[in-house]
Write a protein that holds these residues in place. Structure first.
Motif, PDB file in Angstrom:
ATOM      1  N   ARG A 137     -10.522  -5.885  -0.624  1.00 23.31           N
ATOM      2  CA  ARG A 137     -11.708  -6.664  -1.008  1.00 23.31           C
ATOM      3  C   ARG A 137     -12.953  -6.179  -0.263  1.00 23.31           C
ATOM      4  O   ARG A 137     -14.036  -6.075  -0.851  1.00 23.31           O
ATOM      5  N   LEU A 138     -12.804  -5.896   1.024  1.00 20.18           N
ATOM      6  CA  LEU A 138     -13.941  -5.400   1.804  1.00 20.18           C
ATOM      7  C   LEU A 138     -14.433  -4.052   1.295  1.00 20.18           C
ATOM      8  O   LEU A 138     -15.643  -3.813   1.226  1.00 20.18           O
ATOM      9  N   GLN A 139     -13.506  -3.157   0.937  1.00 17.62           N
ATOM     10  CA  GLN A 139     -13.895  -1.848   0.398  1.00 17.62           C
ATOM     11  C   GLN A 139     -14.698  -2.019  -0.886  1.00 17.62           C
ATOM     12  O   GLN A 139     -15.733  -1.362  -1.077  1.00 17.62           O
ATOM     13  N   HIS A 140     -14.241  -2.887  -1.769  1.00 19.97           N
ATOM     14  CA  HIS A 140     -14.949  -3.092  -3.034  1.00 19.97           C
ATOM     15  C   HIS A 140     -16.301  -3.775  -2.816  1.00 19.97           C
ATOM     16  O   HIS A 140     -17.283  -3.429  -3.488  1.00 19.97           O
ATOM     17  N   ALA A 141     -16.363  -4.713  -1.880  1.00 20.46           N
ATOM     18  CA  ALA A 141     -17.643  -5.369  -1.583  1.00 20.46           C
ATOM     19  C   ALA A 141     -18.635  -4.364  -0.998  1.00 20.46           C
ATOM     20  O   ALA A 141     -19.813  -4.338  -1.385  1.00 20.46           O
ATOM     21  N   GLU A 142     -18.167  -3.513  -0.081  1.00 21.59           N
ATOM     22  CA  GLU A 142     -19.038  -2.482   0.497  1.00 21.59           C
ATOM     23  C   GLU A 142     -19.502  -1.513  -0.595  1.00 21.59           C
ATOM     24  O   GLU A 142     -20.666  -1.124  -0.626  1.00 21.59           O
ATOM     25  N   HIS A 143     -18.600  -1.147  -1.492  1.00 19.83           N
ATOM     26  CA  HIS A 143     -18.962  -0.242  -2.583  1.00 19.83           C
ATOM     27  C   HIS A 143     -20.056  -0.860  -3.459  1.00 19.83           C
ATOM     28  O   HIS A 143     -21.013  -0.171  -3.833  1.00 19.83           O
ATOM     29  N   GLN A 144     -19.941  -2.146  -3.759  1.00 21.03           N
ATOM     30  CA  GLN A 144     -20.966  -2.817  -4.569  1.00 21.03           C
ATOM     31  C   GLN A 144     -22.304  -2.836  -3.827  1.00 21.03           C
ATOM     32  O   GLN A 144     -23.356  -2.591  -4.429  1.00 21.03           O
ATOM     33  N   ARG A 145     -22.280  -3.133  -2.534  1.00 15.73           N
ATOM     34  CA  ARG A 145     -23.531  -3.126  -1.758  1.00 15.73           C
ATOM     35  C   ARG A 145     -24.133  -1.727  -1.727  1.00 15.73           C
ATOM     36  O   ARG A 145     -25.352  -1.562  -1.848  1.00 15.73           O
TER      37      ARG A 145
END
Length: 177
Positions: free
Chosen positions: A148-156
């Motif tokens: 989840r953190l990887q995907h959130a960072e990718h979106q940011r």
């Protein structure tokens, strides 16, 4: 000839650094870049890697290196579980795309991710046997959170590439007409 302490831990941390700097050099940013910017994130990763290398050389780093190796293994597993993949004939997950790198870079990126994960696993089994079990296993429970953190960072990072394009996020920038 001098024998280095914890060679697998050293290899695992170097592979993790290679992994995040590969992402930066390829133009998709790196973990933390969406929060502090690419320069500070790169400095933090360099300092963290230097610290990991120093810890690997310490004679008293058992629990710390076990947590480090388990966390690095969890990060590799999160990549392999959280991004599009296929399975090789040998039964190994192979990323098709990850964090906006594109399929054309996967033949170089996959070995870096796999090397870091494999070296971390060997380090846990060979170098961290005396560390408490919790130190070797607890970070692995973080795999779903890391996905989840990887995907959130990718979106940011994608949003940042749209608002402030730069060399370090060029692959994430919207296509120009």
């Amino acid at each position: 000839m001098i024998r280095l302490r914890r060679p697998w831990t050293r290899l695992a941390s170097a592979a993790m650094a290679g992994h995040v700097y590969f992402e930066l050099g390829a133009g998709v940013g790196m973990p933390g870049a969406s929060v502090v910017g690419p320069g500070p994130a790169a400095l933090l990763w360099a300092a963290g890697t230097a610290g990991a290398q120093r810890a690997a050389g310490s004679s008293s780093a058992g629990t710390g290196t076990a947590v480090l190796n388990a966390t690095q293994l969890a990060a590799a597993l999160a990549h392999l579980a959280g991004w599009p993949r296929r399975w090789t004939r040998a039964g190994v997950p192979w990323l098709i795309d990850c964090e906006g790198l594109g399929p054309e870079l996967m033949r170089w990126y996959n070995p870096v991710v796999h090397l870091g994960g494999a070296a971390s696993l060997v380090a846990l089994l060979a170098e961290d046997r005396r560390a408490p079990v919790w130190a070797r296993l607890l970070p692995l429970a973080a795999v779903p959170v890391l996905v989840r953190l990887q995907h959130a960072e990718h979106q940011r990072l994608r949003e940042l590439a749209r608002r402030r394009p730069g060399w370090w996020n060029r692959r994430l920038q919207p296509e120009r007409s």
